[in-house]
Design a protein around this motif. Structure first.
Motif, short mmCIF file in Angstrom:
data_model
loop_
_atom_site.label_atom_id
_atom_site.label_comp_id
_atom_site.label_asym_id
_atom_site.label_seq_id
_atom_site.Cartn_x
_atom_site.Cartn_y
_atom_site.Cartn_z
N GLY A 395 0.82 -1.21 0.00
CA GLY A 395 0.00 0.00 0.00
C GLY A 395 0.85 1.25 0.00
O GLY A 395 0.54 2.24 -0.68
N GLY A 396 1.96 1.23 0.76
CA GLY A 396 2.87 2.37 0.79
C GLY A 396 3.54 2.60 -0.55
O GLY A 396 3.72 3.76 -0.98
N ILE A 397 3.87 1.53 -1.25
CA ILE A 397 4.49 1.66 -2.57
C ILE A 397 3.50 2.26 -3.56
O ILE A 397 3.86 3.11 -4.38
N ALA A 398 2.23 1.83 -3.48
CA ALA A 398 1.21 2.39 -4.38
C ALA A 398 1.04 3.89 -4.15
O ALA A 398 0.90 4.67 -5.10
N MET A 399 1.06 4.32 -2.88
CA MET A 399 1.00 5.75 -2.58
C MET A 399 2.21 6.48 -3.15
O MET A 399 2.09 7.57 -3.73
N SER A 400 3.39 5.88 -2.99
CA SER A 400 4.62 6.50 -3.51
C SER A 400 4.57 6.60 -5.03
O SER A 400 4.98 7.62 -5.61
N ALA A 401 4.06 5.55 -5.68
CA ALA A 401 3.94 5.58 -7.15
C ALA A 401 3.03 6.71 -7.60
O ALA A 401 3.30 7.41 -8.58
N GLN A 402 1.93 6.90 -6.87
CA GLN A 402 0.98 7.97 -7.21
C GLN A 402 1.65 9.34 -7.08
O GLN A 402 1.55 10.19 -7.99
N MET A 403 2.32 9.57 -5.98
CA MET A 403 2.94 10.89 -5.76
C MET A 403 4.13 11.12 -6.70
O MET A 403 4.36 12.23 -7.16
N LEU A 404 4.87 10.05 -7.00
CA LEU A 404 5.96 10.17 -7.97
C LEU A 404 5.42 10.55 -9.35
O LEU A 404 6.02 11.36 -10.07
N GLY A 405 4.27 9.97 -9.71
CA GLY A 405 3.65 10.33 -10.98
C GLY A 405 3.35 11.81 -11.05
O GLY A 405 3.50 12.45 -12.10
N GLY A 406 2.94 12.39 -9.92
CA GLY A 406 2.64 13.81 -9.89
C GLY A 406 3.87 14.68 -10.07
O GLY A 406 3.90 15.58 -10.92
N THR A 407 4.92 14.42 -9.28
CA THR A 407 6.10 15.28 -9.36
C THR A 407 6.87 15.08 -10.66
O THR A 407 7.35 16.04 -11.27
N VAL A 408 6.98 13.83 -11.14
CA VAL A 408 7.65 13.59 -12.42
C VAL A 408 6.81 14.16 -13.57
O VAL A 408 7.34 14.76 -14.51
N GLY A 409 5.49 14.00 -13.47
CA GLY A 409 4.61 14.56 -14.49
C GLY A 409 4.75 16.07 -14.59
O GLY A 409 4.83 16.64 -15.69
N MET A 410 4.78 16.74 -13.43
CA MET A 410 4.94 18.19 -13.43
C MET A 410 6.29 18.59 -14.01
O MET A 410 6.40 19.54 -14.79
N ALA A 411 7.34 17.84 -13.66
CA ALA A 411 8.69 18.16 -14.15
C ALA A 411 8.78 17.97 -15.67
O ALA A 411 9.31 18.83 -16.38
N VAL A 412 8.27 16.85 -16.16
CA VAL A 412 8.34 16.56 -17.60
C VAL A 412 7.50 17.57 -18.40
O VAL A 412 7.97 18.13 -19.40
#
Length: 456
Positions: A395-412
């Protein structure tokens, strides 16, 4: 007057916890629509204004795993109250920010608080309710969150247009104060089971260094120049730290993130879908609303209203999607979600040069209907892919994946837009990622049933 007693105590707490999730999601979507106004008032560059969004997402992504881990070690009540209080205080500071730099710093502190509130609220909900009521409680919890997510752009536009962008942040302390009051009054006899293993500090440092340096290089590359040592050095350092994190976590007995779980393609594909969903949200809630204002000439409130169709159906579909997952399985519903996202993002990419909102409108409706299938089915697939002893880690990894998608998405998206000044290029980049995620999910996701790892 409403009274808190033993019969309704858990429902009052659920209200406060759902409000915490709502605030976290609200702050993902409320700021983007106000960026042009903030940029003008604080006299800052377009790129710097993008950091106002990504400072929050970056810190959130780096710390969400350790936030959940702290809840495994220390008492949940003081941790949750501290996270909620810091969120409110940092929101006050953000509202009073005299410069973009102060606002970015306050947003980063908000990210720290969100990294506590998000995972802890979910953990507390599962402790408050017996297993047979988890579905109902989590359904209400998720519905409140999606309502906050949905109204974010419209509220941001209204405040930026008719009051002040600063009230985007000043509304938060009133909500956090109410949440703290309810938790203090309603908390009683919540059973907790603690895991006293120490936090993986070296893993946390490598994770933060890797993500932070890579996001910085992506965001600042168009401004400094991709061959500048100010970009090359952080990029190389970030890549090395990310590789070091993977190697270290594979060898660590109590890793912050169990990287070995990704050897199961079911687990990897499901997390990729969650990552992609959050990546798409950055394109919509930041760059689509900027396009509406800067190209189509909409005011902030009209731009906020224009993006609402992309989220309008989500609060109403959260529960039905859960039933569809139970009936048809994770693979079929996840593929509908990622397939619908591919259609909608490709649609936006192809019609955006016509500069006509009504050409884009159908794509928003498609995404609004299919977006819930980007979260509920893959989250269930993640949990099915691991044995019972690793549910919390998964569950923690799924949360991390979601938040990583946000910050990487914003950066890209920021890097693409700053380099090309083209909104079509931004959505083309989003579409390419969705294509890759669709292919991976098609071959990686299996029909429901225990994976070999989950059967261990």
């Amino acid at each position: 007057m409403f009274q808190i007693n033993d019969n309704n105590r858990k429902w009052w707490l659920l209200t406060a916890l759902a409000g915490g999730l709502g605030l976290v999601l609200f702050d993902e979507t409320v700021v983007g629509v106000a960026l042009p106004v903030i940029q003008k008032e604080l006299k800052t560059s377009v790129l710097t204004s993008h950091w106002i969004v990504n400072a929050y997402l970056l810190v959130f992504a780096c710390l969400v795993a350790v936030g959940g881990r702290l809840g495994d070690i220390f008492p949940l009540k003081p941790l949750y109250l501290a996270g909620t209080a810091v969120f409110g205080i940092s929101s006050i500071v953000a509202g009073f920010a005299p410069t973009a730099e102060v606002l970015i710093l306050a947003r980063a502190v908000q990210g720290v608080a969100a990294a506590l509130v998000f995972p802890l609220s979910l953990a507390i909900v599962t402790l408050l309710f017996p297993p047979e009521e988890h579905g109902k409680a989590l359904g209400i919890y998720g519905m409140v969150g999606t309502v906050f997510l949905s109204i974010g752009p419209l509220v941001g536009g209204l405040l930026a247009d008719f009051v002040s962008w600063r009230w985007i942040f000043w509304v938060n302390p009133f909500l956090t104060a109410a949440m703290i009051f309810i938790v203090l009054r309603a908390w009683k006899n919540v059973s907790e089971h603690k895991d006293r293993r120490p936090i993986d500090v070296p893993g946390l440092i490598l994770l933060c260094l890797g993500i932070g340096c890579l996001v910085f290089a992506l965001m600042q590359g168009p401004d400094y120049g991709w061959r500048s040592w100010a970009i090359v050095a952080p990029g190389v350092l970030g890549a090395a730290a990310a590789l070091g994190f993977v190697v270290y976590e594979l060898r660590h007995k109590a890793p912050l993130i169990n990287v070995e779980l990704f050897s199961d393609t079911n687990f990897g594909a499901a997390n990729t879908i969650i990552f992609t969903a959050q990546f798409i949200k950055m394109g919509l809630f930041v760059f689509a609303v900027l396009y509406f204002q800067q190209t189509l000439g909409m005011s902030p409130v009209i731009a906020g209203l224009a993006i609402v169709p992309s989220v309008i159906m989500q609060p109403f579909l959260a529960a039905p999607v859960g039933m569809l997952v139970d009936k048809y399985g994770c693979r079929k519903t996840s593929m509908v979600g990622i397939g619908g996202s591919l259609i909608s993002m490709l649609w936006v990419t192809l019609v955006i040069p016509f500069d006509n909102y009504w050409f884009i409108f159908p794509a928003f409706l498609v995404w609004s209907v299919t977006a819930p299938m980007l979260f509920t089915p893959p989250r269930k697939a993640v949990m099915q892919a691991v044995p019972h002893t690793q549910k919390g880690q998964a569950g923690g990894i799924a949360m991390s994946a979601q938040m990583l998608g946000g910050t990487v998405g914003m950066a890209v998206c920021s890097a693409v837009f700053t380099s090309t000044q083209s909104y079509q290029a931004v959505f083309a980049a989003v579409t390419l990622l969705v294509i890759a995620a669709f292919v991976y999910a098609w071959f990686g996701l299996e029909e429901d049933g225990l994976s070999p790892r989950a059967a261990d």
